[in-house]
Design an enzyme around this catalytic site. Sequence first.
Site, PDB file in Angstrom:
ATOM      1  N   ARG A 149      -9.768   0.992   8.198  1.00 49.20           N
ATOM      2  CA  ARG A 149      -9.519  -0.377   8.507  1.00 49.20           C
ATOM      3  C   ARG A 149     -10.412  -1.119   9.447  1.00 49.20           C
ATOM      4  O   ARG A 149     -10.430  -2.227   9.644  1.00 49.20           O
ATOM      5  CB  ARG A 149      -8.276  -0.181   9.311  1.00 49.20           C
ATOM      6  CG  ARG A 149      -6.845  -0.499   8.638  1.00 49.20           C
ATOM      7  CD  ARG A 149      -5.697  -0.578   9.722  1.00 49.20           C
ATOM      8  NE  ARG A 149      -4.687  -1.307   9.265  1.00 49.20           N
ATOM      9  CZ  ARG A 149      -3.608  -0.849   8.892  1.00 49.20           C
ATOM     10  NH1 ARG A 149      -3.585   0.581   8.180  1.00 49.20           N
ATOM     11  NH2 ARG A 149      -2.332  -1.383   8.679  1.00 49.20           N
TER      12      ARG A 149
ATOM     13  N   ARG B 246      11.038  -6.006   4.910  1.00 49.79           N
ATOM     14  CA  ARG B 246      11.177  -4.720   4.666  1.00 49.79           C
ATOM     15  C   ARG B 246      12.072  -3.680   5.606  1.00 49.79           C
ATOM     16  O   ARG B 246      12.267  -3.913   6.782  1.00 49.79           O
ATOM     17  CB  ARG B 246       9.726  -4.343   4.918  1.00 49.79           C
ATOM     18  CG  ARG B 246       9.476  -2.731   5.011  1.00 49.79           C
ATOM     19  CD  ARG B 246       7.872  -2.398   4.704  1.00 49.79           C
ATOM     20  NE  ARG B 246       7.224  -2.878   5.584  1.00 49.79           N
ATOM     21  CZ  ARG B 246       5.816  -2.798   5.792  1.00 49.79           C
ATOM     22  NH1 ARG B 246       5.076  -2.219   4.766  1.00 49.79           N
ATOM     23  NH2 ARG B 246       5.032  -3.196   6.723  1.00 49.79           N
TER      24      ARG B 246
ATOM     25  N   ARG C  47      -1.148  -9.269  13.210  1.00 52.21           N
ATOM     26  CA  ARG C  47      -1.847  -8.115  12.162  1.00 52.21           C
ATOM     27  C   ARG C  47      -2.630  -8.757  11.146  1.00 52.21           C
ATOM     28  O   ARG C  47      -3.565  -7.980  10.655  1.00 52.21           O
ATOM     29  CB  ARG C  47      -0.640  -7.588  11.542  1.00 52.21           C
ATOM     30  CG  ARG C  47      -0.086  -6.375  12.448  1.00 52.21           C
ATOM     31  CD  ARG C  47       1.447  -6.145  11.967  1.00 52.21           C
ATOM     32  NE  ARG C  47       1.434  -5.108  10.912  1.00 52.21           N
ATOM     33  CZ  ARG C  47       2.463  -5.020  10.173  1.00 52.21           C
ATOM     34  NH1 ARG C  47       3.621  -5.565  10.425  1.00 52.21           N
ATOM     35  NH2 ARG C  47       2.346  -4.002   9.142  1.00 52.21           N
TER      36      ARG C  47
ATOM     37  N   LYS D  88       0.874  -1.256   0.060  1.00 49.29           N
ATOM     38  CA  LYS D  88      -0.117  -0.021  -0.170  1.00 49.29           C
ATOM     39  C   LYS D  88       0.814   1.289   0.051  1.00 49.29           C
ATOM     40  O   LYS D  88       0.631   2.248  -0.753  1.00 49.29           O
ATOM     41  CB  LYS D  88      -1.040   0.123   1.184  1.00 49.29           C
ATOM     42  CG  LYS D  88      -1.904  -1.044   1.437  1.00 49.29           C
ATOM     43  CD  LYS D  88      -3.026  -1.047   2.317  1.00 49.29           C
ATOM     44  CE  LYS D  88      -2.289  -0.892   3.763  1.00 49.29           C
ATOM     45  NZ  LYS D  88      -1.790  -2.517   4.265  1.00 49.29           N
TER      46      LYS D  88
ATOM     47  N   ARG E 227      10.871  -1.722  10.888  1.00 48.85           N
ATOM     48  CA  ARG E 227       9.728  -1.360  11.811  1.00 48.85           C
ATOM     49  C   ARG E 227       9.428  -2.530  12.964  1.00 48.85           C
ATOM     50  O   ARG E 227       9.718  -3.512  12.702  1.00 48.85           O
ATOM     51  CB  ARG E 227       8.298  -1.345  10.952  1.00 48.85           C
ATOM     52  CG  ARG E 227       8.272  -0.176  10.391  1.00 48.85           C
ATOM     53  CD  ARG E 227       6.938   0.033   9.324  1.00 48.85           C
ATOM     54  NE  ARG E 227       5.754  -0.652   9.887  1.00 48.85           N
ATOM     55  CZ  ARG E 227       4.804  -0.736   9.452  1.00 48.85           C
ATOM     56  NH1 ARG E 227       4.480  -0.259   8.125  1.00 48.85           N
ATOM     57  NH2 ARG E 227       3.588  -1.245   9.749  1.00 48.85           N
TER      58      ARG E 227
HETATM   59  P1  AMP Z   1       0.514   0.461   8.767  1.00 44.93           P
HETATM   60  O1  AMP Z   1       1.658   1.119   8.658  1.00 44.93           O
HETATM   61  O2  AMP Z   1      -0.697   0.762   7.746  1.00 44.93           O
HETATM   62  O3  AMP Z   1       0.744  -1.151   8.503  1.00 44.93           O
HETATM   63  O4  AMP Z   1      -0.082   0.481  10.268  1.00 44.93           O
HETATM   64  C1  AMP Z   1       0.813   0.126  11.533  1.00 44.93           C
HETATM   65  C2  AMP Z   1      -0.208   0.027  12.550  1.00 44.93           C
HETATM   66  O5  AMP Z   1      -0.555   1.482  12.896  1.00 44.93           O
HETATM   67  C3  AMP Z   1      -1.221  -0.955  12.514  1.00 44.93           C
HETATM   68  O6  AMP Z   1      -1.007  -2.314  12.740  1.00 44.93           O
HETATM   69  C4  AMP Z   1      -2.157  -0.478  13.555  1.00 44.93           C
HETATM   70  O7  AMP Z   1      -1.770  -0.728  14.822  1.00 44.93           O
HETATM   71  C5  AMP Z   1      -2.181   1.221  13.434  1.00 44.93           C
HETATM   72  N1  AMP Z   1      -2.813   1.875  12.202  1.00 44.93           N
HETATM   73  C6  AMP Z   1      -2.576   2.308  11.252  1.00 44.93           C
HETATM   74  N2  AMP Z   1      -3.751   2.628  10.399  1.00 44.93           N
HETATM   75  C7  AMP Z   1      -4.723   2.257  11.429  1.00 44.93           C
HETATM   76  C8  AMP Z   1      -6.121   2.449  11.245  1.00 44.93           C
HETATM   77  N3  AMP Z   1      -6.881   3.059  10.245  1.00 44.93           N
HETATM   78  N4  AMP Z   1      -6.730   2.296  12.540  1.00 44.93           N
HETATM   79  C9  AMP Z   1      -6.244   1.791  13.557  1.00 44.93           C
HETATM   80  N5  AMP Z   1      -4.807   1.340  13.505  1.00 44.93           N
HETATM   81  C10 AMP Z   1      -4.088   1.816  12.618  1.00 44.93           C
END
Ligand code: AMP
Length: 238
Positions: A108, A148, A192, A33, A181
Amino acid sequence: MKAPSLEEDTVSAVSRKLIPGPILLLGAPGVGKGTQAQELAKVWKIPQISTGDILRGNVARGTEVGKLAKEIMGRGELVPDDLVNRMVAARLAEPDTSEGYILDGFPRTLGQAEWLDKHLAEENSPLPVVAVSIRVGYTQLLRRITGRRTCLACQHIYNVYTQPPKSAMVCDVDGTPLVQRADDTERVFEERMRTYESQTTPVIEHYHSLGRFAEVDGEQAVDRVAAGILAAAERLRS
Ligand code: AMP
């Protein structure tokens, strides 16, 4: 025969005539993404809004939001809707979003999707959202996640298996040391994925039922995936 590149076909044809509006990029952790959002942001000249990046920024700065989010993110769970919705509302109020924006990793949950629908209706947003999900198989996702590495200065994303930097652990663009990360481990990835299945699948069903959803094969070259998203956005807009 060489496949036409993103530059050669879809970008020029699609991007010229499409006012992008709100584009939602959905998909499991590791589908790409962030990479795709960066590509599309360049093509359309609209901002990429990644809720994950905003949250990580808060964690790095040690803000109240960051303190709350850190543990939740470390467990592979979702930060509460209320908090994320408020963050998104603040970001969407900025002037650079007027022609459109790419929401990367939001919504999400069904609650976030319903909030976004309501928010855009209240703001009289002229264009309906387009939701595109990127699909990648489990084994490939695990490899992408554990390999990553990211440059925190320019956000460029590498993969130690498939797209390593020229010098080990240093960004090709600006020489900044790359980081992994905290949630990109196999154990957190599994959680996740469970979170994604239970909470984000209903978001896909939501946009599907509104006729605003498309799915793109994420196991192709980056430019082919981007071309697929551009074509899907054009189809859903018309
Ligand atoms: P990402 O970078 O999109 O993989 O997000 C990393 C982490 O941030 C996720 O596993 C969640 O803990 C949190 N997070 C990111 N976007 C959201 C969202 N829209 N709603 C809730 N938690 C989020």
